[in-house]
Write a protein that holds these residues in place. Sequence first.
Motif, PDB file in Angstrom:
ATOM      1  N   LYS A 130      -0.921  -3.229   1.110  1.00 55.14           N
ATOM      2  CA  LYS A 130      -2.049  -3.216   0.175  1.00 55.14           C
ATOM      3  C   LYS A 130      -3.249  -3.961   0.754  1.00 55.14           C
ATOM      4  O   LYS A 130      -3.117  -4.829   1.611  1.00 55.14           O
ATOM      5  CB  LYS A 130      -1.659  -3.884  -1.150  1.00 55.14           C
ATOM      6  N   LEU A 143      -6.867   4.211   3.598  1.00 52.56           N
ATOM      7  CA  LEU A 143      -5.781   3.732   2.747  1.00 52.56           C
ATOM      8  C   LEU A 143      -4.734   4.843   2.630  1.00 52.56           C
ATOM      9  O   LEU A 143      -5.071   5.974   2.254  1.00 52.56           O
ATOM     10  CB  LEU A 143      -6.289   3.377   1.340  1.00 52.56           C
ATOM     11  N   GLY A 191      -0.934   6.050   1.035  1.00 49.68           N
ATOM     12  CA  GLY A 191      -0.011   5.728  -0.045  1.00 49.68           C
ATOM     13  C   GLY A 191       1.138   6.705  -0.165  1.00 49.68           C
ATOM     14  O   GLY A 191       1.294   7.626   0.656  1.00 49.68           O
ATOM     15  N   SER A 217       0.573   2.028  -5.662  1.00 51.32           N
ATOM     16  CA  SER A 217      -0.614   1.197  -5.502  1.00 51.32           C
ATOM     17  C   SER A 217      -0.814   0.831  -4.037  1.00 51.32           C
ATOM     18  O   SER A 217       0.106   0.335  -3.378  1.00 51.32           O
ATOM     19  CB  SER A 217      -0.520  -0.086  -6.323  1.00 51.32           C
ATOM     20  N   SER A 218      -2.014   1.081  -3.545  1.00 51.11           N
ATOM     21  CA  SER A 218      -2.423   0.612  -2.220  1.00 51.11           C
ATOM     22  C   SER A 218      -3.357  -0.585  -2.342  1.00 51.11           C
ATOM     23  O   SER A 218      -4.010  -0.967  -1.360  1.00 51.11           O
ATOM     24  CB  SER A 218      -3.112   1.737  -1.441  1.00 51.11           C
ATOM     25  N   GLN A 221      -6.546  -2.888  -4.270  1.00 50.97           N
ATOM     26  CA  GLN A 221      -7.792  -2.808  -5.024  1.00 50.97           C
ATOM     27  C   GLN A 221      -8.985  -3.052  -4.111  1.00 50.97           C
ATOM     28  O   GLN A 221      -8.976  -3.946  -3.262  1.00 50.97           O
ATOM     29  CB  GLN A 221      -7.810  -3.856  -6.151  1.00 50.97           C
ATOM     30  N   LEU A 276      -8.806   8.306   1.758  1.00 53.88           N
ATOM     31  CA  LEU A 276      -7.626   8.058   0.948  1.00 53.88           C
ATOM     32  C   LEU A 276      -6.598   9.138   1.247  1.00 53.88           C
ATOM     33  O   LEU A 276      -6.895  10.331   1.139  1.00 53.88           O
ATOM     34  CB  LEU A 276      -7.968   8.082  -0.545  1.00 53.88           C
ATOM     35  N   THR A 305      -2.911   8.121  -2.043  1.00 51.92           N
ATOM     36  CA  THR A 305      -2.927   6.868  -2.806  1.00 51.92           C
ATOM     37  C   THR A 305      -2.693   7.164  -4.290  1.00 51.92           C
ATOM     38  O   THR A 305      -3.131   8.192  -4.806  1.00 51.92           O
ATOM     39  CB  THR A 305      -4.246   6.111  -2.618  1.00 51.92           C
ATOM     40  N   THR A 328      -3.759   2.357  -7.645  1.00 56.29           N
ATOM     41  CA  THR A 328      -4.763   1.896  -6.687  1.00 56.29           C
ATOM     42  C   THR A 328      -6.097   1.824  -7.421  1.00 56.29           C
ATOM     43  O   THR A 328      -6.538   2.820  -7.995  1.00 56.29           O
ATOM     44  CB  THR A 328      -4.870   2.864  -5.496  1.00 56.29           C
ATOM     45  N   THR A 339      -5.358   8.737  -7.354  1.00 59.37           N
ATOM     46  CA  THR A 339      -6.214   7.578  -7.618  1.00 59.37           C
ATOM     47  C   THR A 339      -7.459   7.977  -8.392  1.00 59.37           C
ATOM     48  O   THR A 339      -8.114   8.979  -8.067  1.00 59.37           O
ATOM     49  CB  THR A 339      -6.618   6.900  -6.296  1.00 59.37           C
TER      50      THR A 339
END
Length: 543
Positions: A264, A301, A303, A346-347, A349, A373, A376, A380, A402
């Motif tokens: 994360k 990111l 996920g 969740s990756s 914030q 992304l 994700t 996230t 997300t």
Amino acid sequence: MASSKRFGLILMATTACAALAGCSGADGVASPGAGSINVTVPAPAPTPTPTASATPSAITAAQFAAQTAVNGITVTSDEQLAIVNAGTNNNVNGVGSVLNGVYPVSATSLTTATDPSTINSFFVSTNYVGAFNGPTDTAFQGWTCNSTSAEFGGSGARCTAVPSIGTYAAATSVCPTGTTDDGTNSSTSPTLRYCRLPQNITTDLSLPKIAGVVYRLRGQTEVGTDLGSAGPAGVTLTIAAGAVIAADSSENTNDLLLVNRGSKISAVGTPSNPIIFTSQQNLVSNGVSDASQGQWGGIILLGRAPTAVCATGTGPNNADGSSTTCQQAIEGVTGRFYGGPNATDSSGQMSYVQIRYSGIAISDGNELQGLTLGGTGSNTALDHIQSHNSADDGIEIFGGTTNLKYIAITGADDDGFDIDNGYRGFMQFMVAAQRLVGATADSFSTEIDSNNGEDLLPRTYSTYANFTFIQTALAPAAIRQRGGSDMRYVNGVVKSVGNVACVNLIAGETSATDRSTIRAADTTKQDAGPPVFSSVYFACQGR
């Protein structure tokens, strides 16, 4: 962004004067002498009555929508205009003069708004169209930077300005544990200490805000290792409000930050103290300009949420995205995967973050964006993020679930918002304002796709609410939707320059009588039907 300029005519009136000659008296003051002189003064020309700007004639289908044939299949301009007109409260005959840059000139909504909160609780209830509630809306101010692409006003600095790093002091500007002292740049002003991140972050790492310190990315910097589609939790990279992270221009590798599946990022700034990711060139005065771009690779990111496009030997996926084998390699790097069965993954914030001067096109279809992304999940949290002057897309989303809120894409050289591979999320308060110096000819404010896999599952389906798209690139249109994707467009403002349509809907598979992007809803194919437009104000073709 480009805007129509109107030049008024200035009428100059010349008044004729009569010169009078007289005799000089002892006092040297001129006197009219005996008799009288009649002087005729011409009456001033009447002030012309201002001519109101002519109301443009009704837009034609060919002006409003560009038609593109794929695999011998075409969605005609007339059909596209009919789809938009089938929605509610849309205005296809708008004019660009209702905007001053990205802001509306009036507090009155450009067309009757639709309440997006009735669609999903993620959406904030609004009674206006576009990203801004009138000309004095401050929601995008402070945490963004200003440029020729978009002026948000407020306390935001110029995007070309050196970020606020603080005053260097040898005794206190010390690199935190887990980073490497990379020396100072004392030969330039301001003096800075570079603290280099490890290329492989394998334990939790925190980057506090330290006056005079810049955190440096060198090469492909990864958070955690790929733990697979259903592995254990990884590590977390935490970045404090106001911290500045810069790519290393002293070497030739593509500098980027990648968060692997299971790990994360926690990058949470504040409205007045955003976190800034930028290039090293941006750390000295006049080091960048409004034309600068592509100076580093951006943020990725990855996920464990579903993707529709599966790598060879994995998948296939289904409408629920429940495949435990489906995964796909992310663009821009080698051998890094996204995807899995966890839609709520969740990756981390990112809030109140700027990403400046990123984006690298490695090859056609293999690019690094401002923010990428891959799979994700819905946990996230991404909000108040600006991607500025990316050499490719501002943000590209491959699959996943997300939701995003308050996203500003300024000066992207390719698409503003690019979504595909079965992305199923929501976005609200979106700005895409393209480069004034000229983006590529195939650059859209948004492009929605499924990579020509028209019936892959999960099916791409998103809702945009409260968006403002300023299209300056000479692409076919501001909005391109294809690949059998589904979409809802709610409370939008779309403005395009001359010779650019507003909409381009494309269907490339099945048959001429069963065109995936616009065909009727079909639950067996997770197909929601043709795109839906509600409360969208269109100012097309430089009108």
